[in-house]
Every structure is written in C-alpha cells, then in structure tokens.
Design a protein around this motif. Structure first.
Motif, short mmCIF file in Angstrom:
data_model
loop_
_atom_site.label_atom_id
_atom_site.label_comp_id
_atom_site.label_asym_id
_atom_site.label_seq_id
_atom_site.Cartn_x
_atom_site.Cartn_y
_atom_site.Cartn_z
N GLY A 669 0.82 -1.12 0.01
CA GLY A 669 0.17 0.12 -0.04
C GLY A 669 0.76 1.05 0.03
O GLY A 669 2.15 1.20 -0.27
N ARG A 670 0.38 2.41 0.49
CA ARG A 670 1.11 3.53 0.39
C ARG A 670 1.83 3.75 1.61
O ARG A 670 1.51 3.04 2.54
N GLY A 685 1.24 -4.54 8.22
CA GLY A 685 2.37 -4.21 8.57
C GLY A 685 3.09 -3.17 8.13
O GLY A 685 2.41 -2.48 7.18
N SER A 686 4.50 -2.79 8.30
CA SER A 686 5.21 -1.85 7.58
C SER A 686 6.28 -2.22 7.18
O SER A 686 7.18 -3.15 7.79
N THR A 687 6.83 -1.69 6.03
CA THR A 687 8.30 -1.91 5.72
C THR A 687 9.10 -1.19 6.38
O THR A 687 10.38 -1.54 6.34
N ILE A 708 -5.95 -10.92 -2.19
CA ILE A 708 -6.39 -9.50 -1.87
C ILE A 708 -5.97 -8.69 -2.96
O ILE A 708 -4.92 -8.86 -3.70
N GLU A 709 -6.63 -7.72 -3.25
CA GLU A 709 -6.36 -6.60 -4.23
C GLU A 709 -6.60 -5.21 -3.61
O GLU A 709 -7.40 -4.84 -3.01
N TYR A 710 -5.56 -4.37 -3.85
CA TYR A 710 -5.59 -3.00 -3.52
C TYR A 710 -5.85 -2.01 -4.53
O TYR A 710 -5.27 -1.94 -5.67
N ASP A 711 -6.63 -1.19 -4.28
CA ASP A 711 -7.05 0.03 -5.27
C ASP A 711 -6.64 1.21 -4.48
O ASP A 711 -7.16 1.83 -3.57
N ALA A 712 -5.65 1.72 -4.69
CA ALA A 712 -4.77 2.77 -4.38
C ALA A 712 -5.75 4.12 -4.52
O ALA A 712 -5.79 5.07 -4.00
N ARG A 713 -6.52 4.37 -5.85
CA ARG A 713 -7.16 5.39 -6.24
C ARG A 713 -8.24 5.59 -5.13
O ARG A 713 -8.63 6.83 -4.84
N ILE A 730 -11.89 -0.19 3.80
CA ILE A 730 -11.26 1.08 3.34
C ILE A 730 -10.00 1.19 4.16
O ILE A 730 -9.90 1.01 5.47
N VAL A 731 -8.88 1.51 3.46
CA VAL A 731 -7.49 1.54 4.12
C VAL A 731 -6.99 2.91 4.03
O VAL A 731 -7.38 3.98 3.39
N PRO A 732 -6.05 3.41 5.22
CA PRO A 732 -5.54 4.88 5.20
C PRO A 732 -4.91 5.24 3.77
O PRO A 732 -4.28 4.20 3.24
#
Length: 732
Positions: A669-670, A685-687, A708-713, A730-732
């Motif tokens: 993710g972002r 988690g975090s990188t 799972i699929e992530y939609d950044a937009r 919804i994710v941050p």
C-alpha cells in the motif's frame, strides 16, 4: 460464451449438447493435489490442530482500521454439507456450509442469514435439530476434496435459541464430524459420528453417545484402525433402538491419499447403541478396496435399507438393498447412469436418501442427483436443473412433497419430492473464492474465481453471474480498460475478452509450457497493461494484450515430482513498475528467480522454501521485494514472509507475530504499508518497522483469505475468502 475451446481438448465433450462449447471438469478431482501441497510443508503432512492453533494466535493480535463489508455474491452459493429443519418454526431451515459457517432461512430456503459466530471456526460437518428445537452443529468438514485441504473443526456445539448463541459441548479432538442423529423420542439422547483428522492418527474417532444433551459423551462404537472414522450415523425412524453407523478408513499423506480400507463398513446396533456388529450378509467383506459407503433408512417400510459402496480408488463399487434391517443384502442392477454418477471420486458423496412416504423412492448423491422410483431397479440423473455434486437432503414433514437439497452450488427446494421443480435460494453468501480482481475505473466492478462455480463477475446482469466455467482460477481486469478482462480455469486454461467477458477467446498455446499449475498465475506488467506474463514451468510474455505469447525463461523449477511436488511450476509473477526489465518469479518447489534484462539471464536468488504464493515489488526500487510462503508448520521457525532490499542477495524474515498459517498473498500500500492475506485473515504491517503486524479491520469472519487486491485510487482493499464470499474495507 466461449469462442474457441482449448486445442488439446474435445470441442464437443459428452453431455454438453452444444458443439463447440467446452465445459471443464468440475468437482473434487479438479483441484487434485494442489491445495493440500500448497498448505503442507514439502515432504510433511498438515500438523495436528494446525488450523485451531493458528486461529488462537491470530486472536491475540490487536486489530486496527475500518470494518470489513461483505460485497457478495449473495446469489451464487457454495458447498453445503448438512441441512436440518426447525421442528418448532415452520419454513425454518438450517444449512451448514463447508467452510462458511451455519445459516438459517425462515422463508422456506429462499434467503439465508448467518446463525453462527463470525469469530468461530467456519468449517462445518453436520447439523441436526432435536424434537424440542435444540440445535446441534458438528464442526470440521468430513469430505476430503480431491486430496486437498479439509479444514478441521473444534468439536460439537449446541444452541437452545435457534443459533443466536452457542456452547461447545465436547469432542474437541474429533477433527471432523460426519453426522449427528438425535432420538426423536428423547431430545437429550444423541449420537455423533466422529470422523477424525484426515492427516493425523488418533483423536476422538468413532460413534459417541450422549444422554444429557451433550453434557457428557461415551464412545459406543470404537474404530479398528487409527485412521478409521465414523462418517455417518442414523437412527432407524421406525425403531429408535436400532442405530446404523458407517465407518471409513481415510488418510492423506505427503505422497498419496487412501480413501478406504479394512476399517470401512456398515455397523448396526439393536440395543440403542450399547453394542454393535459389522453388517455383512452380501455387503463387501472387510478389505483394502472398500471405500466410502452411504446408507439410507426407510421410514415407511421397517427394515428397508439401501447402501451405495465406492472403492478405495474412488469409482462406484455397488448398490445394495436390505429388507431385514441389514441382516442380508441384495446387490441391485448397476446401469451406467448410476455407476458414472460417482465419477472417480465416490468419497466426495456417500449419501442415500429415502422418501419418508415411499420406500421405493430413493435419491443418491453423485455428480448428478440420481433418482429411482422402483427401489433401485432403474435410475434417472439430473445434472441440468440443479448444480452438481450433492451432499445433503431433508424432507419437510409439514409439506409431504417438500424436500431441500444441498450441493456445491448451495441450497435448493423442491415441492415435488425432489423429482424436479427445483428452486434455488436467492440469498446464500458463502461462496468459496480462490481469487479476486477489481477495477479502479469502477468500484462496483469485481470478479473472481471460485470452487466449482466458475469465474464470477458483478456486471453483465442484475447480480453476480458466471462468465467462464470450471473451477474459477486467476481473474484480472485491465486497470486502464475495465472491459478488457482475463479469466482462467484449472491448469492454466485461460481466456481474454475485450467486452467485459461477454465473449471469451482462449489464448493459452500449448507451446508456452510443459507444465501448468492448477492455479496458474497471469499478471499485467504494472507499467503497461498491454504486456502480460503467464507462468507455466517457463515464464511467458505477451506484448499484445495476450493474443500471442513468447517464452522468456528456461524451466525455472526442479521438474515434476521433485521433493514430493507433482507440478514443478511457476506460482507467482511480479514485474517491477519502476523497471520494466526486472521481473521476479516464484515456484511451487520453493525457488525465487530474478531477471534484470527481461529474461535474457536469470538468477536464482532463493531456494529450499515452501510453496511460493506471491511476490510484491517496491514501486520505487526493483531490487526490493516481498515474498510470501505457504505451509502449516509445527514447532518450526521457517518464515512465512521474507523481504530483500538487495535483489535477493540478502533476505530478512519479517513474519514476526503473524499466526503460524499459510500466507497466501502480499500487496504494497502507500507509505510503506504491507498487507498480507492468510488462512487466518488479513494483516497489516510496515516496511519500515518490519515484523510487527496488526489484524486489519474488524468484522471479517474467521475464514481463509486466498487473495487480496489493493485499489490505491479509492483507498480500499478487497479480499477473496474461501467460504464467505468477497469483502472490502477502506484503508488509510
């Protein structure tokens, strides 16, 4: 429709009735060994209580984020393993979904609502109701898919309020439950068929009796072998002191499955379950070739029984009837329609149902539903008006001709004694998904591959609909053109479409690979969706949106059969968005490869791992990648998530506090956020602070998440669950 069938397959297989239309094989033989080998560590079996222990670990991890929301499908359904009626409430039906929990309908099977806690195991084996309305559920599915994963349960549960609240009443070490039978004259007296673990010997196996509503249990029928279980138990409706049970040998090892043996057979008690005898008198004698057996007991003709016998190898081995409560048996005619109904996997069924008002009217579970109206002399098959692969049936005594049916497509109702007139439930949200695809152009557009229900899409109709058959596998949607969709069924048979799936064109030339996995990866290049990658045992590339393909790698595996793996195939492909010449590849025999020159040269950067499920590559740095690994482990420190920032020169285990369960997917993710899908849900988690994970969101049932699929937009994550359909948050 399919414009072109696969070149190596018949264009007009028997039974399709439509020249040029190809219908791939469905059923438990389709996944073959895939799911078991993915979930097990190479050369080992699945450890005892692995799923339950991992679930307990997951429960201890705090959650963060927004709630999950179910987004369907509600109209497709999925495998049902048990049905029961509420004796106090008309038109109330309970349906046990294989990996989707228990559901209740109050409108005669038209719509269903959950009757089971989301935070409990979703693996179901049997459901039954007592005369006073008390509801019992046995957890853990007894049907062992074609050697694939059977999720084990945590014993027997009781509800006194129609499924609003539940209490565990024992047999926690039963692994799977094959059946529950309750005395019609005494609601506190019940029998449970404990089928045991498919992978581990021992535990609670055999037939157990409780005389106080589950307050205590006594094993009244022991098993002769450590891998024998009780797969069914039935009380004779004409004499509650006469009880029948079916024992079954079944075992899955790293190298084979054995679904029959000396312990398989039918047993009878005439003293209320205190003593038992193995029935012979014409039934096959004990031996290594006796597989799963299904029995049906007549309510209108005392002593009339039927039994279907399948061989250890899987095919049909005989159909029998008895007129003297099982003392003697007569083998009945075996027309092709009956024999072929069991295909090569009779252990998937093992069920016979007798019309309570007519002892000559019999239904048998198979790929189609088999029906006889003359006591087994002749048969007809229905595989057209209803979904295939049948597991449960119950008649409603309030309506003499009403019967409910459960199969791999969900719940059906007939008001013609099951002889047709089937009506499918319209709300049954327990579909088993292997994959999901989304479109940033349209948040309502989602598709996915499912077990035995094909590839489904949310568009093209008023509800979800199937646009490619078989077991649905990889689904992807062009992020720049939502009408450009791709879908596959098993073993890499893939199709492309430019009109949203209305027409599908087969695109998998046989020359691109010697071997293809049951779930074959197909991925877009993130910098140019006209470029696609397809993994057989070699990596293939298309520069014209999947029309033509060229191999760009040698065989990247150790070959078929190495280290107990039968495939030797690519299972994960990830091209770097910051460098189109960099591609990462993972295999089912635990290798990770990297090319920095579009396939001219390859470097093996990781080896000796379990099955590689997915790879995610940093958007900014093509040398930074994250690899997820499958396999249940017991007491092993072997990682489930690895990271590298040096193009594979050095690896770091970032599994941290994740539960000890297979990790099935990873996406970036972002802001350096990592999301992983596991058999115990989704974690974030975090990188930056690697190895510290939180459960993502709340309200997601305790069910395996395969993709799972992530939609950044639109800041959303969509999850494909294996038993509860699709969810998004919804994710941050």
């Amino acid at each position: 429709m399919l414009l072109a069938p696969p070149p190596a397959l018949a264009a007009d297989p028997p039974g399709t009735g439509q020249p040029g239309e190809y219908r791939p094989v469905r059923g438990p033989s389709a996944p073959a060994e895939h799911r078991f080998l993915q979930k097990a560590v190479r050369g080992d079996t699945i450890p005892r209580h692995a799923h339950e222990l991992a679930a307990a670990q997951a429960d201890r991890i705090p959650s963060t984020g927004a709630p999950w929301r179910s987004i369907g499908p509600t109209n497709i359904g999925g495998r049902i393993v048990g049905l029961a009626l509420d004796p106090r409430r008309p038109d109330t039906v309970y349906a046990a979904a294989a990996s989707g929990g228990l559901w209740r309908s109050t409108d005669a099977g038209r719509t269903f609502a959950t009757a089971w806690p989301d935070n409990a195991t979703q693996a179901m084996g049997a459901v039954a109701t007592a005369a006073d309305g008390t509801l019992y559920v046995g957890t853990g599915e007894p049907n062992p898919g074609g050697g694939s994963v059977t999720y084990e349960g945590t014993g027997v549960y009781r509800s006194a309020d129609g499924g609003t609240s539940w209490r565990n009443v024992g047999l926690r070490d039963s692994g799977t439950i094959g059946g529950i039978a309750i005395d019609p004259t005494d609601p506190d007296r019940l029998f449970v068929a404990a089928n045991g673990s498919l992978y581990s010997a021992g535990g609670d196996r055999g037939v157990y009796l409780s005389t106080n509503g589950g307050g205590g249990w006594r094993r009244v029928l022991d098993v002769p072998n450590e891998f024998t279980g009780a797969v069914d138990v039935q009380i004779d409706p004409t004499d509650p002191r006469r009880v029948y049970a079916v024992l079954w040998d079944h075992r899955r090892t790293p190298v084979k499955r054995t679904y029959g043996g000396e312990g398989s057979g039918v047993h009878r008690s005439t003293d209320g379950g205190l003593t038992w005898q193995r029935l012979e008198g014409g039934l096959p004698p004990a031996g290594p070739d006796v597989g799963r057996i299904g029995i049906g007991v007549s309510a209108s003709e005392p002593g009339r029984l039927y039994a279907i016998v399948n061989s250890t190898a899987g095919p049909f081995a005989g159909f029998y009837t008895s007129a003297d409560a099982g003392g003697t048996w007569t083998r009945l005619p075996e027309p092709d329609v009956l024999k072929s109904s069991q295909s090569s996997f009779g252990w998937w069924f093992g069920k016979v149902w007798v019309d309570p008002d007519d002892a000559r009217h019999v239904h048998v579970a198979g790929v189609p539903l088999l029906t006889s109206k003359d006591g087994g002399a002749t048969w007809t098959a229905d595989d057209a008006s209803i979904h295939v692969d049948h597991h449960a049936m119950v008649w409603d005594p309030r309506y003499p001709a009403r019967v409910y049916l459960g199969n791999d497509g969900g719940v059906y109702r007939s008001d013609a004694d099951g002889d047709g007139g089937w009506v499918k439930a319209v709300h049954e949200p327990w579909t088993q998904f292997y994959s999901v695809a989304i479109s940033p152009q349209d948040v309502g557009r989602v598709s996915g591959g499912t077990q035995d229900n094909g590839s489904l899409r949310s568009w093209g109709g008023p509800a979800f609909n199937e646009y490619l058959g078989g077991d649905g596998e990889e689904n992807i949607i062009n992020p720049r053109d939502k009408e450009n969709v791709f879908a596959c069924y098993q073993y890499g048979n893939c199709f492309r479409s430019t009109d949203g799936g209305t027409t599908m064109t087969y695109f998998t030339p046989a020359t691109t690979a010697d071997r293809r996995n049951w779930f074959t990866p197909v991925q877009f290049d993130p910098s140019d969706p006209n470029v696609l990658y397809y993994g057989g045992n070699r990596l293939n590339r298309s520069a014209d949106n999947g029309v033509t393909w060229t191999p760009i790698s040698p065989d990247l595996t150790g070959g078929p059969g190495q280290d107990t793996y039968p495939y030797g195939t690519i299972t994960a492909v990830a091209a770097a968005s910051s460098d189109p010449r960099t591609i990462w590849v993972g295999t089912d025999d635990g290798r990770v490869w990297l090319t920095r020159d579009l396939g001219a040269t390859w470097a093996k950067v990781l080896d000796g791992q379990p099955w590689v499920t997915r790879i995610a590559v940093s958007e900014r740095d093509p040398a930074t990648a994250y690899v997820t690994l499958s396999g249940y482990r017991s007491g092993s420190a072997q990682p489930h998530v690895l990271a590298t920032r040096s193009a594979g020169a050095r690896w770091t285990d970032i599994s941290g506090n994740l539960p000890s369960a297979p990790v099935n997917d990873v996406v970036l993710g972002r802001g350096g956020t990592l999301y992983v899908a596991t058999d115990q849900g989704v974690f974030v988690g975090s990188t930056v602070v690697a190895g510290h994970w939180l459960r993502l969101g709340h309200g997601l049932p305790r069910v395996a998440v395969d993709d799972i699929e992530y939609d950044a937009r639109h800041h959303r994550l969509v999850a494909a669950t294996f038993g509860r359909g699709l969810y998004e948050t919804i994710v941050p």
